[in-house]
Design a protein around this motif. Structure first.
Motif, PDB file in Angstrom:
ATOM      1  N   CYS A 173       0.856  -1.182   0.000  1.00  0.00           N
ATOM      2  CA  CYS A 173       0.000   0.000   0.000  1.00  0.00           C
ATOM      3  C   CYS A 173       0.893   1.234   0.000  1.00  0.00           C
ATOM      4  N   THR A 174       0.287   2.394   0.167  1.00  0.00           N
ATOM      5  CA  THR A 174       1.047   3.639   0.229  1.00  0.00           C
ATOM      6  C   THR A 174       1.833   3.691   1.529  1.00  0.00           C
ATOM      7  N   ALA A 175       2.821   4.548   1.550  1.00  0.00           N
ATOM      8  CA  ALA A 175       3.544   4.823   2.784  1.00  0.00           C
ATOM      9  C   ALA A 175       3.118   6.210   3.245  1.00  0.00           C
ATOM     10  N   ALA A 176       2.508   6.272   4.416  1.00  0.00           N
ATOM     11  CA  ALA A 176       1.998   7.552   4.926  1.00  0.00           C
ATOM     12  C   ALA A 176       3.152   8.546   5.030  1.00  0.00           C
ATOM     13  N   GLY A 177       2.957   9.714   4.492  1.00  0.00           N
ATOM     14  CA  GLY A 177       3.991  10.740   4.528  1.00  0.00           C
ATOM     15  C   GLY A 177       4.818  10.768   3.255  1.00  0.00           C
ATOM     16  N   ILE A 178       4.690   9.729   2.444  1.00  0.00           N
ATOM     17  CA  ILE A 178       5.410   9.708   1.167  1.00  0.00           C
ATOM     18  C   ILE A 178       4.402   9.773   0.025  1.00  0.00           C
ATOM     19  N   ASP A 179       3.600   8.728  -0.132  1.00  0.00           N
ATOM     20  CA  ASP A 179       2.589   8.787  -1.186  1.00  0.00           C
ATOM     21  C   ASP A 179       1.163   8.744  -0.648  1.00  0.00           C
ATOM     22  N   ALA A 180       1.025   9.045   0.636  1.00  0.00           N
ATOM     23  CA  ALA A 180      -0.327   9.179   1.191  1.00  0.00           C
ATOM     24  C   ALA A 180      -0.321  10.267   2.254  1.00  0.00           C
ATOM     25  N   ALA A 181      -1.338  11.108   2.233  1.00  0.00           N
ATOM     26  CA  ALA A 181      -1.466  12.158   3.253  1.00  0.00           C
ATOM     27  C   ALA A 181      -2.337  11.646   4.380  1.00  0.00           C
ATOM     28  N   GLY A 182      -2.149  12.185   5.554  1.00  0.00           N
ATOM     29  CA  GLY A 182      -2.987  11.770   6.672  1.00  0.00           C
ATOM     30  C   GLY A 182      -2.443  12.342   7.961  1.00  0.00           C
ATOM     31  N   THR A 183      -3.139  12.101   9.057  1.00  0.00           N
ATOM     32  CA  THR A 183      -2.781  12.697  10.339  1.00  0.00           C
ATOM     33  C   THR A 183      -1.816  11.820  11.116  1.00  0.00           C
ATOM     34  N   ALA A 184      -0.795  12.450  11.684  1.00  0.00           N
ATOM     35  CA  ALA A 184       0.104  11.747  12.592  1.00  0.00           C
ATOM     36  C   ALA A 184       0.237  12.573  13.864  1.00  0.00           C
ATOM     37  N   TYR A 185       0.491  11.909  14.973  1.00  0.00           N
ATOM     38  CA  TYR A 185       0.661  12.594  16.249  1.00  0.00           C
ATOM     39  C   TYR A 185       2.107  12.459  16.692  1.00  0.00           C
ATOM     40  N   ARG A 186       2.719  13.609  16.943  1.00  0.00           N
ATOM     41  CA  ARG A 186       4.114  13.641  17.369  1.00  0.00           C
ATOM     42  C   ARG A 186       4.247  13.081  18.768  1.00  0.00           C
ATOM     43  N   MET A 187       5.453  12.829  19.213  1.00  0.00           N
ATOM     44  CA  MET A 187       5.664  12.192  20.506  1.00  0.00           C
ATOM     45  C   MET A 187       5.097  13.002  21.672  1.00  0.00           C
ATOM     46  N   ASP A 188       4.849  14.291  21.431  1.00  0.00           N
ATOM     47  CA  ASP A 188       4.295  15.112  22.500  1.00  0.00           C
ATOM     48  C   ASP A 188       2.805  15.366  22.306  1.00  0.00           C
ATOM     49  N   GLY A 189       2.186  14.681  21.366  1.00  0.00           N
ATOM     50  CA  GLY A 189       0.745  14.809  21.196  1.00  0.00           C
ATOM     51  C   GLY A 189       0.316  15.835  20.171  1.00  0.00           C
ATOM     52  N   VAL A 190       1.264  16.570  19.578  1.00  0.00           N
ATOM     53  CA  VAL A 190       0.879  17.576  18.592  1.00  0.00           C
ATOM     54  C   VAL A 190       0.543  16.876  17.268  1.00  0.00           C
ATOM     55  N   PRO A 191      -0.657  17.120  16.736  1.00  0.00           N
ATOM     56  CA  PRO A 191      -1.045  16.453  15.496  1.00  0.00           C
ATOM     57  C   PRO A 191      -0.570  17.248  14.283  1.00  0.00           C
ATOM     58  N   ILE A 192       0.057  16.548  13.342  1.00  0.00           N
ATOM     59  CA  ILE A 192       0.574  17.197  12.139  1.00  0.00           C
ATOM     60  C   ILE A 192       0.074  16.403  10.933  1.00  0.00           C
ATOM     61  N   ARG A 193      -0.202  17.099   9.853  1.00  0.00           N
ATOM     62  CA  ARG A 193      -0.678  16.374   8.687  1.00  0.00           C
ATOM     63  C   ARG A 193       0.502  15.966   7.814  1.00  0.00           C
ATOM     64  N   LEU A 194       0.625  14.653   7.611  1.00  0.00           N
ATOM     65  CA  LEU A 194       1.662  14.140   6.711  1.00  0.00           C
ATOM     66  C   LEU A 194       1.268  14.485   5.285  1.00  0.00           C
ATOM     67  N   LYS A 195       2.283  14.766   4.466  1.00  0.00           N
ATOM     68  CA  LYS A 195       1.981  15.160   3.078  1.00  0.00           C
ATOM     69  C   LYS A 195       2.083  13.966   2.138  1.00  0.00           C
ATOM     70  N   LYS A 196       1.369  14.087   1.030  1.00  0.00           N
ATOM     71  CA  LYS A 196       1.577  13.150  -0.067  1.00  0.00           C
ATOM     72  C   LYS A 196       2.524  13.862  -1.019  1.00  0.00           C
TER      73      LYS A 196
END
Lengths: 566, 130, 429
Positions: free
Chosen positions: C380-403
């Motif tokens: 499948c896609t690799a999130a942050g490379i060819d798929a966008a979506g939400t990720a949460y950093r180690m401190d809880g801050v949510p960042i949107r991964l880019k495609k």
């Protein structure tokens, strides 16, 4: 085209001046209309109490600190769990339910719109993800500015336009609804483990006072023409003697808006304490309500506590730490860079505690002593005072002196001499309750124009039919029936669809999120301000281009545009 | 010799982590780090192979000298080699004893297996095509 | 074409300042990233098509076939395990939870063998923490305990701590004091201002000793605690109580050593204690880029951050019972779906071995050790490379991964939705 006809509804609609009329309500495509065709599906409300959908103007249900509350409390998750059933997902949690839990239980009680009490801009994405998972209520986000570095700099420079531009940029970026201030200045002091003890004390380094932050933000709010007023959690929450801070704060508030209050003071029970120590704490509800009764520019909500175990969670980090030192319960803290803070700790409010009994009495006193129910709304600062599922009990207490007396008889002996609740005779009526649980919120939040809070033609068809026959129930005596009646609607209708029937959710939800885009003039916009940009480059840990909440997070976003600075 | 097992991440392991079939990954994941004095006592040179045995299993690793590692400690990169000798007992926590186990370390002539071979030893079938 | 402000999905740092040079469907160059980021973006080799194991080897199959068979495997199972989730985005994680709820499965994520014990400790005593920017802007004392950021989170120190210029700490290198506590002198220890060399298994005792000193009870301490001298302990405690803002970052040294969640609990209680003297925070160094996201998604949907068992029709949580390693060790599950993780490489051998005995399906962009143990592997896609979506950093801050590029793979959220639909007779989650 979908049509629905609610027949024989006993409608109380305070915004339109209707108080107990039996009528039919015609709905087409999610809005209330004059009439529908014969092909419309129909529901017989059987002369039951029918109100606009409930609106909660201050509840903590979605976001970083709420989720913290959940995952640090597996014991609570266990206590409130329900099975997957029909269209209902599994739910967990009693005082901090999962998002589906919140949504189903609010819907069962007839609530269709919620204002999330606090959203840190940096973590807004998380709030919006949880909004989408709270599918049966339209959501609005109170956006935290109390420790915002850019704002504090603008306040120090006495630059109201700049403060407004910062708020405008931020609300637009994070899809927020309004300005929330929690312990203004105090949350920044807490970045160093400190707090402020007065509204004229200076925030370390930034050299502004809470009073300055509050007054500047009130001006900025009106400059931006935001639908809601500044929403304030006063300084010194929970400290004996803090009523003076509250009164002093109220004195700062001008009357700037003809359509609504200029300040919404939240959970005022926690801010109405006399005395000076835990031993001599007493109620100052009379003083507080005297102030509010003479100031139409202030609306408050009760912040009622109920006797149970619950979770406190607020952006007021230092207050939560003090609570931890007092109770020694597990404590979580989460300060958000350049913006605000938060703390989370479970508490138990007990009748054995004189202090808790006084707190319980104060909330009710505030409601009973405020002349206009439009100025004191029914809230428990869910879950800080009590989980929202206790609202029906609060209603029962407000409507029945007998219920209050029976409760008072079981309280700590000191309660009577330190509060005046037992002497208050007033009993709210159905209309008062309708104001305090929906009409008043709609007005205070500025969403009447969005079709919320009333059942007039063109309004959104958010309707709650309660199994209560107002002509055959005496709320003063039969408070049990009142409590039960408000716990579970016959029907909860959301945008024209029956979503809940006798407590069962029967369809999947498709809620909307309301947010505000205040259109700031080009020359004032923050995206052009080098200092603002520099803060992102150097001090935030997220890039400015990655900070805004992308549209994809609001599948059904409802943007309210305002002509700021006009 | 008995050593206390310590496991952890390394940059080389991280760079090769999505290429577990590669020689690069095999080299980093099958490496273990011992204090130079311990290696002297074992009578092995840098790069020699050692057999590691615990109650849960046996695996062959390549020993690398590292002064930072304390006497009596053995550091192995996280991965299938380390896990080949770790028990799945979690003491009711869900977390196995990835660190602090006492294991036996001895020089050996046995070869270092590839990741594919390790997986086949536990019932798998390697996928080599890319 | 240069794409800027790209988010690296690899580790819990979620650095979002990367600049990628993209040509077509290839990433040619990574600027600002560490070598883990370079490897992630530039050496991204994928399984080309779904494969299925036969008696003699592997055969290519179509996506439809793979999805259909996966749905059948899950439907037929009595106690399926859905594991992993940490390297994919929140959208896929949500569908995973819906599937687990629908079929009464156990769903667990990689916290279970990483910071699960930290979560257990937080559930006992809470988590006094903050976002990373608070540390960057204020901290004058940083403690790395049982972790090695130079190897596992290479840019942590330059973005958030030791070398990061902060608003109140403009001369970071001079003004910040870095203390490393570990059983071995690792690379992070080599650049620390003070290295505390501890015997293996000594964390709990050392933390207790520090708490005793902070409370003024140093007289009860012996001359050495876990190989550390009383003098050094007193000095460290003094540095902490005199700090303006202290931050403890901890890793697997605490969660995996004897005591596990009790070690973490003790560290949190030390932080709590220090808050009565000054400002102190504690944060776990989360490994995978979006493992915290799986905790967040699981929690708001089910109430629990990992190890959630839906077999009873409710959400049930009991680490040790519902955790993946235990379920595999007891040979309790009869089918497994492994998403965005590699238990074949990261689980003890007995637990991994069970995956080979049952029908296991892997959904992951890369061939990994678990592939060898699986029956079907769906790329499948690799999130942050060819798929966008939400990720949460180690401190809880949510960042949107880019495609950043398109490689022609389906998003794992889409694959999972199709599986859900097949299991649910046609309607979505």
């Amino acid at each position: 085209m979908t049509e629905l006809l609610v027949k024989n509804a006993c409608v109380i609609d305070p915004i339109r001046g209707i108080n107990g009329e039996i009528m039919d309500i015609a709905i087409r495509d999610g809005r209330i209309v004059e009439s529908v065709s014969d092909r419309a599906e129909s529901i017989d409300a059987q002369r039951c109490l029918t109100l606009p959908g409930g609106i909660d103007s201050h509840t903590h249900v979605c976001g970083t600190k709420v989720n913290f509350g959940r995952y640090m409390s597996p014991e609570d998750m266990r206590a409130g769990r329900t099975q997957r059933r029909g269209r209902m997902h599994v739910t967990s949690g009693y005082y901090v339910p999962t998002t589906f839990g919140n949504s189903y239980r609010y819907s069962a009680m007839g609530y269709t719109t919620l204002l999330e009490g606090a959203m840190a801009p940096l973590e807004a994405r998380h709030t919006h993800e949880e909004f989408t998972a709270t599918p049966h209520q339209d959501m609005l986000a109170n956006t935290l500015f109390d420790g915002n570095w850019a704002v504090m700099d603008a306040v120090r420079e006495k630059n109201i336009n700049k403060a407004a531009a910062i708020v405008g940029w931020t609300l637009n970026a994070v899809k927020g609804y309004g300005i929330k201030l929690t312990n203004p200045g105090g949350t920044e002091a807490w970045g160093w483990g400190e707090d402020l003890t007065g509204i004229h004390e200076h925030v370390p380094h930034f050299e502004v006072t809470p009073a300055e932050i509050i007054t500047t933000m009130i001006q900025a709010n009106e400059l931006l023409k935001l639908p809601h007023s500044v929403h304030l959690h006063c300084n010194n929450l929970g400290k004996p003697g803090n009523y003076q801070t509250t009164l002093d704060t109220f004195e700062l508030v001008p009357d700037l808006n003809p359509d609504r209050q200029t300040l919404y003071a939240t959970h005022v029970q926690f801010h109405a304490y006399g005395g000076g120590t835990w031993r001599n704490i007493c109620s100052k509800a009379e003083e507080i309500t005297r102030s509010v009764n003479s100031k139409p520019q202030i609306v408050m909500d009760m912040g009622q506590i109920m006797f149970c175990r619950t979770m406190t969670m607020t952006a007021d980090g230092p207050m939560e730490f003090n609570l931890h030192c007092l109770h020694h319960n597990k404590w979580s803290n989460h300060d958000v860079e350049l913006e605000t803070g938060s703390g989370i700790i479970p508490v138990t409010y007990s009748k054995k505690s004189a202090v808790n009994c006084i707190m319980w009495a104060i909330g009710l006193e505030l409601a009973l002593l405020t002349k206009s129910p439009w100025q004191c709304l029914l809230e428990t600062d869910n879950p800080n005072g009590a989980p929202f599922v206790k609202y029906p009990e609060v209603i029962g207490l407000l409507m029945s002196k007998r219920y209050r007396d029976e409760e008072c008889a079981t309280l700590h002996a000191d309660t009577e001499k330190r509060t005046s609740l037992c002497a208050l005779e007033r009993e709210m009526d159905w209309h008062d309750i309708a104001v305090m649980t929906r009409a008043g919120q709609a007005k205070a939040l500025g969403i009447i124009s969005q079709g919320k809070g009333h059942l007039g033609i063109g309004a959104e068809a958010d309707i709650a039919v309660y199994p209560i026959r107002t002509d055959s129930v005496d709320p003063a005596r039969e408070y049990r029936k009142v409590v039960e009646g408000f716990q579970k609607t016959r029907y909860t209708i959301k945008r024209g669809r029956v979503v809940s029937r006798d407590g069962e959710i029967i369809v999947d939800g498709a809620n909307a999120t309301f947010w505000v885009n205040a259109k700031v003039p080009e020359d004032l916009r923050m995206e052009n301000d080098p200092e603002f940009i520099k803060r992102f480059e150097q001090f935030y840990t997220v890039r400015m281009s990655n900070y805004p909440v992308q549209d994809v997070y609001l599948p059904r976003g409802r943007c309210i545009e305002t002509e700021a600075f006009t | 010799m008995k050593c206390i097992l310590n496991t952890g991440r390394t940059v080389p392991q991280g760079t090769a982590v999505e290429h577990k079939g590669s020689d690069a990954y095999r080299a980093v994941a099958s490496a273990c780090f011992l204090n130079p004095v311990d290696m002297l006592i074992l009578g092995i040179e840098n790069g020699a192979r050692v057999g590691i045995t615990s109650p849960a299993g046996h695996v062959v690793l390549t020993a690398i000298s590292a002064e930072g590692v304390t006497r009596g400690e053995i550091f192995v990169t996280i991965g299938p080699y380390a896990n080949h000798i770790i028990s799945s007992e979690t003491h009711g926590t869900g977390m196995p004893d990835f660190k602090n186990q006492s294991i036996k370390v001895e020089p050996t002539e046995e070869p270092v297996m590839s990741v594919g071979e390790l997986m086949e030893e536990i019932g798998g079938l390697r996928y080599d095509r890319q | 074409m240069i794409v800027s402000d790209v988010v690296c999905p690899f580790c819990g740092c979620l650095c979002d300042d990367l600049e990628l040079d993209v040509e077509g469907d290839r990433i040619m160059h990574v600027q600002n990233g560490c070598s883990l980021a370079e490897s992630t973006f530039m050496h991204d080799t994928r399984l080309p098509a779904p494969i299925r194991r036969t008696t003699t080897g592997w055969e290519n199959i179509s996506y439809d076939e793979a999805i259909k068979e996966t749905a059948d495997i899950l439907k037929d199972a009595d106690r399926p395990l859905l594991y992993g989730w940490s390297s994919t985005h929140g959208e896929a994680q949500s569908v995973g939870v819906h599937i687990a709820e629908l079929i009464g499965a156990v769903i667990d994520n990689t916290s279970t063998v990483c910071h699960g014990p930290s979560i257990l400790a937080i559930q006992e005593v809470g988590h006094p923490g903050c976002t990373l920017g608070q540390v960057k802007n204020r901290a004058d004392v940083i403690i790395y305990w049982g972790c090695n950021p130079i190897e596992a989170h290479p840019r942590h120190m330059s973005r958030y701590t030791t070398f990061a210029t902060g608003f109140f700490v403009p001369d970071a290198q001079r003004e910040r004091m870095v203390i490393v506590v570990d059983t071995r002198r690792n690379d992070t220890a080599n650049i620390a201002d003070e290295f505390v060399h501890m015997e293996p298994g000594g964390d709990y005792a050392v933390l207790s000793a520090l708490r005793a000193i902070v409370r003024g009870k140093e007289s009860i301490l012996p001359k050495k605690v876990a190989g550390i001298s009383k003098e050094q302990l007193i000095r460290i405690a003094g540095i902490c109580t005199n700090a303006k803002f202290g931050a403890i970052f901890f890793g697997l040294g605490l969660t995996m050593s004897r005591g596990k969640y009790k070690n973490v609990r003790n560290a949190i209680e030390l932080t709590d204690e220090l808050n009565r003297h000054t400002k102190f925070v504690i944060s776990p160094m989360r490994g995978h880029g979006n493992v915290y996201g799986s905790n967040e998604v699981f929690t708001w949907m089910t109430g629990y951050p990992f190890a959630v068992d839906f077999a009873r029709g409710i959400a049930f949580y009991n680490p040790g019972e519902t955790t993946a390693v235990d379920i595999l060790r007891r040979e309790e599950c009869d089918a497994a779906l492994i998403v965005a993780s590699d238990p074949g490489a990261n689980f003890p051998r007995d637990a991994a071995a069970h995956l080979a005995k049952i029908p296991t399906v892997v959904i992951d962009p890369h061939v990994n050790a678990t592939t060898a143990l699986s029956h079907i592997h769906i790329p499948c896609t690799a999130a942050g490379i060819d798929a966008a979506g939400t990720a949460y950093r180690m401190d809880g801050v949510p960042i949107r991964l880019k495609k950043v590029i398109e490689r022609g793979y389906p998003d794992d959220a889409e694959i999972l939705k199709k599986i859900y639909d097949r299991l649910n007779g046609g309607t979505g989650p």
